[in-house]
Design a protein around this motif. Structure first.
Motif, PDB file in Angstrom:
ATOM      1  N   UNK A  35       0.844  -1.185   0.000  1.00 52.42           N
ATOM      2  CA  UNK A  35       0.000   0.000   0.000  1.00 52.42           C
ATOM      3  C   UNK A  35       0.883   1.240   0.000  1.00 52.42           C
ATOM      4  N   UNK A  36       0.592   2.149  -0.915  1.00 48.33           N
ATOM      5  CA  UNK A  36       1.278   3.441  -0.978  1.00 48.33           C
ATOM      6  C   UNK A  36       0.348   4.494  -0.395  1.00 48.33           C
ATOM      7  N   UNK A  37       0.891   5.339   0.476  1.00 44.75           N
ATOM      8  CA  UNK A  37       0.084   6.389   1.087  1.00 44.75           C
ATOM      9  C   UNK A  37       0.909   7.666   1.241  1.00 44.75           C
ATOM     10  N   UNK A  38       0.250   8.795   1.257  1.00 42.06           N
ATOM     11  CA  UNK A  38       0.868  10.115   1.414  1.00 42.06           C
ATOM     12  C   UNK A  38       1.904  10.464   0.338  1.00 42.06           C
ATOM     13  N   UNK A  39       1.656  10.133  -0.942  1.00 43.40           N
ATOM     14  CA  UNK A  39       2.626  10.518  -1.970  1.00 43.40           C
ATOM     15  C   UNK A  39       2.613  12.038  -2.174  1.00 43.40           C
ATOM     16  N   UNK A  40       3.781  12.580  -2.483  1.00 42.84           N
ATOM     17  CA  UNK A  40       3.895  14.028  -2.673  1.00 42.84           C
ATOM     18  C   UNK A  40       3.669  14.457  -4.119  1.00 42.84           C
ATOM     19  N   UNK A  41       3.676  13.508  -5.041  1.00 42.25           N
ATOM     20  CA  UNK A  41       3.513  13.806  -6.470  1.00 42.25           C
ATOM     21  C   UNK A  41       3.037  12.545  -7.179  1.00 42.25           C
ATOM     22  N   UNK A  42       2.831  12.587  -8.481  1.00 39.63           N
ATOM     23  CA  UNK A  42       2.504  11.382  -9.248  1.00 39.63           C
ATOM     24  C   UNK A  42       3.730  10.472  -9.253  1.00 39.63           C
ATOM     25  N   UNK A  43       3.527   9.238  -8.861  1.00 37.98           N
ATOM     26  CA  UNK A  43       4.633   8.315  -8.627  1.00 37.98           C
ATOM     27  C   UNK A  43       4.256   6.935  -9.148  1.00 37.98           C
TER      28      UNK A  43
ATOM     29  N   UNK B 293      11.354  -2.051 -15.831  1.00 40.85           N
ATOM     30  CA  UNK B 293      10.578  -0.820 -15.969  1.00 40.85           C
ATOM     31  C   UNK B 293       9.116  -1.038 -15.588  1.00 40.85           C
ATOM     32  N   UNK B 294       8.765  -2.267 -15.192  1.00 40.68           N
ATOM     33  CA  UNK B 294       7.388  -2.576 -14.795  1.00 40.68           C
ATOM     34  C   UNK B 294       7.020  -1.851 -13.503  1.00 40.68           C
ATOM     35  N   UNK B 295       5.785  -1.404 -13.432  1.00 39.44           N
ATOM     36  CA  UNK B 295       5.289  -0.705 -12.256  1.00 39.44           C
ATOM     37  C   UNK B 295       4.263  -1.576 -11.544  1.00 39.44           C
ATOM     38  N   UNK B 296       4.356  -1.649 -10.211  1.00 39.25           N
ATOM     39  CA  UNK B 296       3.375  -2.394  -9.428  1.00 39.25           C
ATOM     40  C   UNK B 296       2.273  -1.508  -8.881  1.00 39.25           C
ATOM     41  N   UNK B 297       2.567  -0.235  -8.655  1.00 38.44           N
ATOM     42  CA  UNK B 297       1.572   0.723  -8.174  1.00 38.44           C
ATOM     43  C   UNK B 297       1.764   2.049  -8.897  1.00 38.44           C
ATOM     44  N   UNK B 298       0.669   2.648  -9.320  1.00 41.88           N
ATOM     45  CA  UNK B 298       0.673   3.979  -9.935  1.00 41.88           C
ATOM     46  C   UNK B 298      -0.347   4.843  -9.198  1.00 41.88           C
ATOM     47  N   UNK B 299       0.040   6.078  -8.850  1.00 43.86           N
ATOM     48  CA  UNK B 299      -0.863   6.924  -8.088  1.00 43.86           C
ATOM     49  C   UNK B 299      -0.453   8.381  -8.209  1.00 43.86           C
TER      50      UNK B 299
END
Length: 73
Positions: A6-14, A27-33
């Motif tokens: 779980x990703x939380x409190x991101x400061x920018x698009x990550x 280069x694969x991404x597991x989470x985009x937010x």
């Protein structure tokens, strides 16, 4: 290993990638937010050297990784 990441409190698009320790990450991404979102995802990743790696491409983010299961071949 099966992880609920779980990703939380991101400061920018990550995007975040989870990969086996000691290997080149893909280069694969597991989470985009985007900034301010909390996003979970189920991730299956091999464990090497007893570890996995996490890569964040920009800004900062808090990551929570819960082990859901482990199996061997």
């Amino acid at each position: 290993m099966v992880l609920n990441v779980t990703a939380t409190d991101p400061t920018t698009s990550i995007h975040v990638s989870v990969f086996p320790d000691g290997t080149a990450r893909t280069s694969a991404s597991n989470l985009d937010f985007v900034a301010g979102q909390t996003v979970p995802n189920l991730v299956v990743v091999p464990v090497l050297n007893g570890k996995v790696g996490f890569y964040n491409n920009a800004g900062s983010v808090d990551l929570i990784a819960d082990i859901a299961g482990y199996y061997t071949t």
